[in-house]
Design a protein around this motif. Structure first.
Motif, PDB file in Angstrom:
ATOM      1  N   GLU A   9      32.293  70.418   9.309  1.00 57.52           N
ATOM      2  CA  GLU A   9      31.799  70.650   7.950  1.00 57.52           C
ATOM      3  C   GLU A   9      30.413  70.036   7.800  1.00 57.52           C
ATOM      4  N   LEU A  10      29.525  70.724   7.128  1.00 56.51           N
ATOM      5  CA  LEU A  10      28.188  70.219   6.837  1.00 56.51           C
ATOM      6  C   LEU A  10      28.133  69.765   5.388  1.00 56.51           C
ATOM      7  N   ASP A  11      27.503  68.627   5.140  1.00 59.35           N
ATOM      8  CA  ASP A  11      27.364  68.203   3.754  1.00 59.35           C
ATOM      9  C   ASP A  11      26.199  68.950   3.097  1.00 59.35           C
ATOM     10  N   ARG A  12      26.075  68.791   1.802  1.00 60.62           N
ATOM     11  CA  ARG A  12      25.067  69.524   1.029  1.00 60.62           C
ATOM     12  C   ARG A  12      23.648  69.297   1.574  1.00 60.62           C
ATOM     13  N   LEU A  13      23.308  68.044   1.877  1.00 66.90           N
ATOM     14  CA  LEU A  13      21.959  67.755   2.375  1.00 66.90           C
ATOM     15  C   LEU A  13      21.696  68.419   3.719  1.00 66.90           C
ATOM     16  N   GLU A  14      22.697  68.423   4.614  1.00 64.83           N
ATOM     17  CA  GLU A  14      22.527  69.101   5.899  1.00 64.83           C
ATOM     18  C   GLU A  14      22.319  70.598   5.682  1.00 64.83           C
ATOM     19  N   CYS A  15      23.084  71.169   4.783  1.00 64.24           N
ATOM     20  CA  CYS A  15      22.958  72.595   4.485  1.00 64.24           C
ATOM     21  C   CYS A  15      21.555  72.925   3.981  1.00 64.24           C
ATOM     22  N   LEU A  16      21.059  72.136   3.027  1.00 64.35           N
ATOM     23  CA  LEU A  16      19.738  72.391   2.458  1.00 64.35           C
ATOM     24  C   LEU A  16      18.618  72.115   3.468  1.00 64.35           C
ATOM     25  N   ARG A  17      18.876  71.290   4.463  1.00 60.89           N
ATOM     26  CA  ARG A  17      17.903  71.058   5.536  1.00 60.89           C
ATOM     27  C   ARG A  17      17.879  72.242   6.505  1.00 60.89           C
ATOM     28  N   VAL A  69      26.617  84.844  -7.800  1.00 62.69           N
ATOM     29  CA  VAL A  69      26.440  85.464  -6.489  1.00 62.69           C
ATOM     30  C   VAL A  69      26.662  84.412  -5.410  1.00 62.69           C
ATOM     31  N   ALA A  70      26.768  84.896  -4.191  1.00 57.26           N
ATOM     32  CA  ALA A  70      26.769  84.014  -3.025  1.00 57.26           C
ATOM     33  C   ALA A  70      25.565  84.380  -2.180  1.00 57.26           C
ATOM     34  N   PHE A  71      25.013  83.385  -1.535  1.00 57.34           N
ATOM     35  CA  PHE A  71      23.917  83.597  -0.606  1.00 57.34           C
ATOM     36  C   PHE A  71      24.320  82.924   0.692  1.00 57.34           C
ATOM     37  N   GLU A  72      24.183  83.634   1.806  1.00 57.23           N
ATOM     38  CA  GLU A  72      24.589  83.091   3.102  1.00 57.23           C
ATOM     39  C   GLU A  72      23.461  83.241   4.093  1.00 57.23           C
ATOM     40  N   ALA A  73      23.251  82.211   4.881  1.00 60.30           N
ATOM     41  CA  ALA A  73      22.299  82.270   5.989  1.00 60.30           C
ATOM     42  C   ALA A  73      22.929  81.549   7.168  1.00 60.30           C
ATOM     43  N   ASP A  74      22.533  81.957   8.347  1.00 60.32           N
ATOM     44  CA  ASP A  74      23.113  81.345   9.529  1.00 60.32           C
ATOM     45  C   ASP A  74      22.169  81.432  10.703  1.00 60.32           C
ATOM     46  N   GLU A  75      22.538  80.729  11.735  1.00 63.15           N
ATOM     47  CA  GLU A  75      21.829  80.819  13.003  1.00 63.15           C
ATOM     48  C   GLU A  75      22.886  80.754  14.092  1.00 63.15           C
ATOM     49  N   VAL A  76      22.789  81.658  15.063  1.00 69.29           N
ATOM     50  CA  VAL A  76      23.770  81.751  16.131  1.00 69.29           C
ATOM     51  C   VAL A  76      23.052  81.775  17.468  1.00 69.29           C
ATOM     52  N   TRP A  84      25.509  77.734  13.159  1.00 70.06           N
ATOM     53  CA  TRP A  84      25.889  77.200  11.856  1.00 70.06           C
ATOM     54  C   TRP A  84      25.823  78.307  10.819  1.00 70.06           C
ATOM     55  N   SER A  85      26.501  78.081   9.705  1.00 72.21           N
ATOM     56  CA  SER A  85      26.486  79.010   8.577  1.00 72.21           C
ATOM     57  C   SER A  85      26.509  78.193   7.296  1.00 72.21           C
ATOM     58  N   VAL A  86      25.666  78.593   6.337  1.00 68.36           N
ATOM     59  CA  VAL A  86      25.588  77.908   5.048  1.00 68.36           C
ATOM     60  C   VAL A  86      25.768  78.944   3.943  1.00 68.36           C
ATOM     61  N   VAL A  87      26.556  78.594   2.934  1.00 69.62           N
ATOM     62  CA  VAL A  87      26.773  79.462   1.771  1.00 69.62           C
ATOM     63  C   VAL A  87      26.375  78.696   0.512  1.00 69.62           C
ATOM     64  N   VAL A  88      25.535  79.348  -0.290  1.00 68.21           N
ATOM     65  CA  VAL A  88      25.135  78.811  -1.589  1.00 68.21           C
ATOM     66  C   VAL A  88      25.717  79.736  -2.643  1.00 68.21           C
ATOM     67  N   GLY A 130      28.859  74.504   4.157  1.00 75.02           N
ATOM     68  CA  GLY A 130      28.431  74.972   5.462  1.00 75.02           C
ATOM     69  C   GLY A 130      29.312  74.429   6.553  1.00 75.02           C
ATOM     70  N   ARG A 131      29.179  75.051   7.708  1.00 76.02           N
ATOM     71  CA  ARG A 131      29.894  74.551   8.873  1.00 76.02           C
ATOM     72  C   ARG A 131      29.105  74.878  10.125  1.00 76.02           C
ATOM     73  N   GLU A 132      29.323  74.054  11.117  1.00 75.18           N
ATOM     74  CA  GLU A 132      28.617  74.184  12.381  1.00 75.18           C
ATOM     75  C   GLU A 132      29.650  74.325  13.486  1.00 75.18           C
ATOM     76  N   LEU A 133      29.410  75.271  14.379  1.00 78.07           N
ATOM     77  CA  LEU A 133      30.261  75.422  15.552  1.00 78.07           C
ATOM     78  C   LEU A 133      29.837  74.364  16.557  1.00 78.07           C
TER      79      LEU A 133
END
Length: 146
Positions: A9-17, A69-76, A84-88, A130-133
């Motif tokens: 699990e990613l905390d809010r600050l990690e997600c926003l970073r 709404v939901a907003f999602e961004a990720d990097e694989v 990782w994947s982050v949802v706002v 967010g979460r990180e694999l």
């Protein structure tokens, strides 16, 4: 979730970073009572709000203004089996304040598909998750099914 299932699990600050490190995300909204997903380029504002610049006449603007709404961004990384994947989640609103619009013309995102009249849409970050694999297949070998 804990690392035993391969995710952290990613905390809010990690997600926003992490969010500003990728150029494109997806807005998830309702269109004609059905879920819709649209890829968009974006930028984070100084308060962590997601900003999108689009045509004032787009279907997106009329569908999401004042909507949740939901907003999602990720990097694989497919080779490393990591990412990782982050949802706002939050309310989307069209920026109508003239001074704010002028500020965003200087600092906000640039549209990849410019239109004759553009607006900025702000998604307030009411819930950020967010979460990180971690420890993907390449790091731990092939996992056996549970």
């Amino acid at each position: 979730m804990d690392a035993d299932d391969g995710f952290r699990e990613l905390d809010r600050l990690e997600c926003l970073r992490l969010l500003p490190t990728v150029p494109v995300g997806r807005i998830v909204y309702t269109r004609q009572a059905l879920p819709a997903v649209l890829p968009v380029n974006f930028r984070l504002d100084r308060d962590g709000a997601v900003l999108v610049r689009t045509s004032a006449f787009s279907e997106l603007v009329s569908a999401i203004d004042a909507a949740l709404v939901a907003f999602e961004a990720d990097e694989v990384d497919a080779a490393a089996h990591s990412g990782w994947s982050v949802v706002v989640m939050g309310t989307a609103t069209v920026v109508t304040d003239p001074a704010e619009h002028l500020r965003l013309l200087r600092t906000g995102p640039r549209s990849w598909a410019p239109a004759s009249r553009e607006v900025f849409v702000r998604i307030e970050p009411e819930l950020v998750t967010g979460r990180e694999l971690v420890g993907g297949r390449s790091a731990q070998g092939v996992r056996s099914p549970s």
